[in-house]
Design an enzyme around this catalytic site. Sequence first.
Site, PDB file in Angstrom:
ATOM      1  N   GLY A  85     -19.173  13.846 -10.281  1.00  0.00           N
ATOM      2  CA  GLY A  85     -18.871  13.229 -11.584  1.00  0.00           C
ATOM      3  C   GLY A  85     -20.099  13.069 -12.455  1.00  0.00           C
ATOM      4  N   GLY A  91     -19.640  12.752 -16.201  1.00  0.00           N
ATOM      5  CA  GLY A  91     -18.835  11.653 -16.750  1.00  0.00           C
ATOM      6  C   GLY A  91     -19.685  10.486 -17.238  1.00  0.00           C
ATOM      7  N   VAL A  98     -20.126   7.351 -15.971  1.00  0.00           N
ATOM      8  CA  VAL A  98     -20.940   6.731 -14.912  1.00  0.00           C
ATOM      9  C   VAL A  98     -22.026   7.712 -14.470  1.00  0.00           C
ATOM     10  CG1 VAL A  98     -20.883   5.899 -12.526  1.00  0.00           C
ATOM     11  CG2 VAL A  98     -19.100   5.186 -14.134  1.00  0.00           C
ATOM     12  N   THR A 106     -11.592  -2.447 -10.076  1.00  0.00           N
ATOM     13  CA  THR A 106     -10.897  -3.720  -9.844  1.00  0.00           C
ATOM     14  C   THR A 106      -9.372  -3.600  -9.966  1.00  0.00           C
ATOM     15  OG1 THR A 106     -11.461  -4.314 -12.126  1.00  0.00           O
ATOM     16  CG2 THR A 106     -12.763  -5.342 -10.382  1.00  0.00           C
ATOM     17  N   TYR A 131      -3.234   5.296  -9.354  1.00  0.00           N
ATOM     18  CA  TYR A 131      -4.709   5.334  -9.311  1.00  0.00           C
ATOM     19  C   TYR A 131      -5.225   4.357  -8.257  1.00  0.00           C
ATOM     20  CZ  TYR A 131      -9.367   4.558 -11.557  1.00  0.00           C
ATOM     21  OH  TYR A 131     -10.701   4.417 -11.846  1.00  0.00           O
ATOM     22  N   CYS A 184     -16.015  -3.540 -12.189  1.00  0.00           N
ATOM     23  CA  CYS A 184     -15.013  -4.029 -13.147  1.00  0.00           C
ATOM     24  C   CYS A 184     -14.861  -2.949 -14.220  1.00  0.00           C
ATOM     25  CB  CYS A 184     -15.476  -5.348 -13.749  1.00  0.00           C
ATOM     26  SG  CYS A 184     -17.041  -5.211 -14.641  1.00  0.00           S
ATOM     27  N   LEU A 202     -15.600  -0.710 -17.342  1.00  0.00           N
ATOM     28  CA  LEU A 202     -16.916  -0.254 -17.791  1.00  0.00           C
ATOM     29  C   LEU A 202     -16.853   0.323 -19.200  1.00  0.00           C
ATOM     30  CD1 LEU A 202     -17.751   1.747 -14.546  1.00  0.00           C
ATOM     31  CD2 LEU A 202     -18.677  -0.504 -15.153  1.00  0.00           C
ATOM     32  N   HIS A 252     -10.217   3.725 -22.464  1.00  0.00           N
ATOM     33  CA  HIS A 252     -10.189   2.299 -22.129  1.00  0.00           C
ATOM     34  C   HIS A 252     -10.386   1.470 -23.402  1.00  0.00           C
ATOM     35  CE1 HIS A 252     -11.298   4.002 -18.098  1.00  0.00           C
ATOM     36  NE2 HIS A 252     -10.424   3.099 -17.713  1.00  0.00           N
ATOM     37  N   LYS A 286     -11.631   2.663 -33.393  1.00  0.00           N
ATOM     38  CA  LYS A 286     -10.722   2.135 -34.417  1.00  0.00           C
ATOM     39  C   LYS A 286     -11.485   1.408 -35.525  1.00  0.00           C
ATOM     40  CE  LYS A 286      -6.785   0.867 -31.437  1.00  0.00           C
ATOM     41  NZ  LYS A 286      -6.016  -0.299 -31.012  1.00  0.00           N
TER      42      LYS A 286
HETATM   43  N1  LIG Z   1     -14.601   3.908 -16.662  1.00  0.00           N
HETATM   44  C1  LIG Z   1     -14.307   2.747 -16.109  1.00  0.00           C
HETATM   45  O1  LIG Z   1     -14.000   1.746 -16.797  1.00  0.00           O
HETATM   46  C2  LIG Z   1     -14.349   2.583 -14.620  1.00  0.00           C
HETATM   47  C3  LIG Z   1     -14.644   3.650 -13.780  1.00  0.00           C
HETATM   48  N2  LIG Z   1     -14.654   3.447 -12.422  1.00  0.00           N
HETATM   49  C4  LIG Z   1     -14.874   4.566 -11.510  1.00  0.00           C
HETATM   50  O2  LIG Z   1     -16.127   5.201 -11.778  1.00  0.00           O
HETATM   51  C5  LIG Z   1     -16.018   6.600 -11.498  1.00  0.00           C
HETATM   52  C6  LIG Z   1     -16.487   7.383 -12.715  1.00  0.00           C
HETATM   53  O3  LIG Z   1     -15.705   7.036 -13.841  1.00  0.00           O
HETATM   54  P1  LIG Z   1     -16.095   7.525 -15.316  1.00  0.00           P
HETATM   55  O4  LIG Z   1     -17.483   8.016 -15.317  1.00  0.00           O
HETATM   56  O5  LIG Z   1     -15.682   6.455 -16.240  1.00  0.00           O
HETATM   57  O6  LIG Z   1     -15.096   8.748 -15.507  1.00  0.00           O
HETATM   58  P2  LIG Z   1     -15.244  10.008 -16.492  1.00  0.00           P
HETATM   59  O7  LIG Z   1     -13.852  10.410 -16.846  1.00  0.00           O
HETATM   60  O8  LIG Z   1     -16.197   9.739 -17.575  1.00  0.00           O
HETATM   61  O9  LIG Z   1     -15.872  11.134 -15.541  1.00  0.00           O
HETATM   62  C7  LIG Z   1     -15.154  11.640 -14.472  1.00  0.00           C
HETATM   63  C8  LIG Z   1     -15.966  12.734 -13.818  1.00  0.00           C
HETATM   64  O10 LIG Z   1     -15.210  13.230 -12.711  1.00  0.00           O
HETATM   65  C9  LIG Z   1     -15.289  14.629 -12.715  1.00  0.00           C
HETATM   66  N3  LIG Z   1     -14.117  15.255 -12.099  1.00  0.00           N
HETATM   67  C10 LIG Z   1     -12.820  15.048 -12.398  1.00  0.00           C
HETATM   68  N4  LIG Z   1     -12.037  15.846 -11.659  1.00  0.00           N
HETATM   69  C11 LIG Z   1     -12.865  16.585 -10.876  1.00  0.00           C
HETATM   70  C12 LIG Z   1     -12.678  17.606  -9.917  1.00  0.00           C
HETATM   71  N5  LIG Z   1     -11.445  18.045  -9.590  1.00  0.00           N
HETATM   72  N6  LIG Z   1     -13.755  18.148  -9.330  1.00  0.00           N
HETATM   73  C13 LIG Z   1     -14.997  17.746  -9.656  1.00  0.00           C
HETATM   74  N7  LIG Z   1     -15.256  16.776 -10.549  1.00  0.00           N
HETATM   75  C14 LIG Z   1     -14.193  16.216 -11.164  1.00  0.00           C
HETATM   76  C15 LIG Z   1     -15.365  15.011 -14.191  1.00  0.00           C
HETATM   77  O11 LIG Z   1     -15.921  16.291 -14.311  1.00  0.00           O
HETATM   78  P3  LIG Z   1     -15.470  17.291 -15.492  1.00  0.00           P
HETATM   79  O12 LIG Z   1     -15.642  16.548 -16.762  1.00  0.00           O
HETATM   80  O13 LIG Z   1     -16.396  18.442 -15.306  1.00  0.00           O
HETATM   81  O14 LIG Z   1     -14.027  17.602 -15.210  1.00  0.00           O
HETATM   82  C16 LIG Z   1     -16.265  13.917 -14.733  1.00  0.00           C
HETATM   83  O15 LIG Z   1     -17.621  14.285 -14.596  1.00  0.00           O
HETATM   84  C17 LIG Z   1     -14.575   6.861 -11.095  1.00  0.00           C
HETATM   85  O16 LIG Z   1     -14.466   6.820  -9.694  1.00  0.00           O
HETATM   86  C18 LIG Z   1     -13.848   5.666 -11.676  1.00  0.00           C
HETATM   87  O17 LIG Z   1     -12.677   5.379 -10.969  1.00  0.00           O
HETATM   88  C19 LIG Z   1     -14.431   2.219 -11.866  1.00  0.00           C
HETATM   89  C20 LIG Z   1     -14.165   1.129 -12.649  1.00  0.00           C
HETATM   90  C21 LIG Z   1     -14.084   1.224 -14.088  1.00  0.00           C
HETATM   91  C1  LIG Z   2     -10.744   0.280 -15.439  1.00  0.00           C
HETATM   92  C2  LIG Z   2      -9.265   0.113 -15.389  1.00  0.00           C
HETATM   93  O1  LIG Z   2      -8.659   0.489 -16.628  1.00  0.00           O
HETATM   94  C3  LIG Z   2      -7.239   0.538 -16.686  1.00  0.00           C
HETATM   95  O2  LIG Z   2      -6.714  -0.756 -16.768  1.00  0.00           O
HETATM   96  P1  LIG Z   2      -6.855  -1.707 -18.029  1.00  0.00           P
HETATM   97  O3  LIG Z   2      -7.971  -2.650 -17.826  1.00  0.00           O
HETATM   98  O4  LIG Z   2      -5.547  -2.336 -18.276  1.00  0.00           O
HETATM   99  O5  LIG Z   2      -7.217  -0.653 -19.152  1.00  0.00           O
HETATM  100  P2  LIG Z   2      -7.632  -0.592 -20.662  1.00  0.00           P
HETATM  101  O6  LIG Z   2      -9.100  -0.670 -20.814  1.00  0.00           O
HETATM  102  O7  LIG Z   2      -6.976   0.652 -21.184  1.00  0.00           O
HETATM  103  O8  LIG Z   2      -6.893  -1.821 -21.385  1.00  0.00           O
HETATM  104  C4  LIG Z   2      -7.345  -3.122 -21.337  1.00  0.00           C
HETATM  105  C5  LIG Z   2      -6.509  -4.054 -22.123  1.00  0.00           C
HETATM  106  O9  LIG Z   2      -6.815  -3.843 -23.507  1.00  0.00           O
HETATM  107  C6  LIG Z   2      -5.617  -3.846 -24.275  1.00  0.00           C
HETATM  108  N1  LIG Z   2      -5.846  -3.043 -25.491  1.00  0.00           N
HETATM  109  C7  LIG Z   2      -5.792  -3.514 -26.761  1.00  0.00           C
HETATM  110  N2  LIG Z   2      -5.995  -2.530 -27.631  1.00  0.00           N
HETATM  111  C8  LIG Z   2      -6.211  -1.392 -26.886  1.00  0.00           C
HETATM  112  C9  LIG Z   2      -6.488  -0.055 -27.263  1.00  0.00           C
HETATM  113  O10 LIG Z   2      -6.558   0.334 -28.431  1.00  0.00           O
HETATM  114  N3  LIG Z   2      -6.671   0.821 -26.223  1.00  0.00           N
HETATM  115  C10 LIG Z   2      -6.593   0.430 -24.904  1.00  0.00           C
HETATM  116  N4  LIG Z   2      -6.794   1.347 -23.932  1.00  0.00           N
HETATM  117  N5  LIG Z   2      -6.317  -0.844 -24.535  1.00  0.00           N
HETATM  118  C11 LIG Z   2      -6.123  -1.740 -25.529  1.00  0.00           C
HETATM  119  C12 LIG Z   2      -4.580  -3.278 -23.328  1.00  0.00           C
HETATM  120  O11 LIG Z   2      -3.293  -3.633 -23.756  1.00  0.00           O
HETATM  121  C13 LIG Z   2      -4.981  -3.927 -22.005  1.00  0.00           C
HETATM  122  O12 LIG Z   2      -4.422  -5.224 -21.935  1.00  0.00           O
HETATM  123  C14 LIG Z   2      -6.584   1.122 -15.469  1.00  0.00           C
HETATM  124  O13 LIG Z   2      -5.462   1.823 -15.915  1.00  0.00           O
HETATM  125  C15 LIG Z   2      -7.546   1.809 -14.620  1.00  0.00           C
HETATM  126  O14 LIG Z   2      -8.098   2.932 -15.285  1.00  0.00           O
HETATM  127  C16 LIG Z   2      -8.682   0.925 -14.285  1.00  0.00           C
HETATM  128  O15 LIG Z   2      -9.119   0.826 -13.160  1.00  0.00           O
END
Ligand SMILES: NC(=O)C1=CN([C@@H]2O[C@H](COP(=O)(O)OP(=O)(O)OC[C@H]3O[C@@H](n4cnc5c(N)ncnc54)[C@H](OP(=O)(O)O)[C@@H]3O)[C@@H](O)[C@H]2O)C=CC1
Ligand SMILES: C[C@H]1O[C@H](OP(=O)(O)OP(=O)(O)OC[C@H]2O[C@@H](n3cnc4c(=O)[nH]c(N)nc43)[C@H](O)[C@@H]2O)[C@@H](O)[C@@H](O)C1=O
Length: 311
Positions: free
Chosen positions: A13, A16, A18, A108, A136, A165, A167, A180, A188
């Site tokens: 990843g 991505g 992270v 989380t 998920y 949590c 991110l 997210h 927006k």
């Molecule tokens: N974002 C958040 O709020 C949170 C994230 N996490 C966890 O952190 C980790 C990273 O998340 P984040 O960086 O936000 O996600 P992103 O969507 O930004 O990045 C996901 C990464 O995973 C790679 N990937 C997806 N499918 C495949 C595959 N089949 N083979 C190889 N690589 C793959 C993508 O590569 P490519 O783009 O090349 O497809 C990309 O680099 C995840 O495990 C997520 O669950 C945990 C809590 C909150």
């Molecule tokens: C990290 C975590 O993220 C996901 O869970 P989530 O916390 O519910 O995700 P969220 O960031 O999309 O929303 C947070 C809150 O925010 C409110 N909200 C308001 N206005 C907008 C809005 O415009 N967009 C979004 N997305 N949410 C909105 C929305 O209604 C919700 O109450 C998991 O599916 C899973 O991916 C996971 O592990």
Amino acid sequence: MAPLSEKRILLTGGGGMVGQNLLQAAKNLRVDHPTSSQLDLTNTGDVQSYLQDTKPDLVIHAAGKVGGIQANMADPVGFLDKNLAIGRNLIMGAYEARVPEFLNLASTCIYPRNAQNPLREEMVLTGELEPTNEGYAIAKIAALRLCEYIRRQRSDLQYKTLIPCNLYGPHDNFHPEKSHLLPAIIRKVHDAKLSGEGEVEIWGDGTARREFMYAGDLAKVILEAADRIETVPDLMNTGLGHDHSINDYYQAVADVLEWDGTFTHDLSKPVGMKQKLCSTERADAWGWRASTSLTDGIAKTYAFFLENHVS
Ligand SMILES: NC(=O)C1=CN([C@@H]2O[C@H](COP(=O)(O)OP(=O)(O)OC[C@H]3O[C@@H](n4cnc5c(N)ncnc54)[C@H](OP(=O)(O)O)[C@@H]3O)[C@@H](O)[C@H]2O)C=CC1
Ligand SMILES: C[C@H]1O[C@H](OP(=O)(O)OP(=O)(O)OC[C@H]2O[C@@H](n3cnc4c(=O)[nH]c(N)nc43)[C@H](O)[C@@H]2O)[C@@H](O)[C@@H](O)C1=O
């Protein structure tokens, strides 16, 4: 045990949010970070061959199918199937290749929807999951349990899971429907500011609460955990220990972007968990705390957005 600077690290990843923040913080480390087109983690044979051939000292697993509440609800099949396959292939591939250290990332969303906040690590699998991200969460729970079982069965292998949590940060996905909360607000409010629109719409009534941590802080704790992985508990929350309402986040972004419009609420949109605030007890005892303020984090993320998303 060799210092982190001498270890050969496989980061999944890396492209991505992270992964990019981690690579930024790990500039002087030896990190391989194949893209999904170079190594598709859903392909069991390719993952096995890659790990047998390269035999890294440490895997940091930050790949997955990731998205906001609406993306999760639209494709539970994809979120469960892809993440289950990726987690299983990588963890079992590392185990079979005798990779000694593995740092897994959960989320989380693995906690029961009705569990009392703050959410403690021992609450995993004590109740029903939140339906909006159940697929998920099931995949994430399978992966973290697999790491725990391996660590218990083979005491020489350090397979640990951090539970971040929500991110946000540079390299986030700013898609208006699939992202997210935090990047969605930035998009927006920015659009409203540019077009002179006086109103921005909030999904739900805005009273749900979330704990959003800056991805640069997660990068730091991942590197600290990698450096002394034998001291990390099997499961450890990595959060802030405090949360805000959805309405508060909208106001915080409006303040940073200096937009003084008003907000409306769309009650037909999904809200998900009412609250998911994680306990920092284990992380405190281990000796780590996040340091970036919400205002600084939003400002840095908006700077990235402006550089990369606006022509
Ligand atoms: N974002 C958040 O709020 C949170 C994230 N996490 C966890 O952190 C980790 C990273 O998340 P984040 O960086 O936000 O996600 P992103 O969507 O930004 O990045 C996901 C990464 O995973 C790679 N990937 C997806 N499918 C495949 C595959 N089949 N083979 C190889 N690589 C793959 C993508 O590569 P490519 O783009 O090349 O497809 C990309 O680099 C995840 O495990 C997520 O669950 C945990 C809590 C909150
Ligand atoms: C990290 C975590 O993220 C996901 O869970 P989530 O916390 O519910 O995700 P969220 O960031 O999309 O929303 C947070 C809150 O925010 C409110 N909200 C308001 N206005 C907008 C809005 O415009 N967009 C979004 N997305 N949410 C909105 C929305 O209604 C919700 O109450 C998991 O599916 C899973 O991916 C996971 O592990």
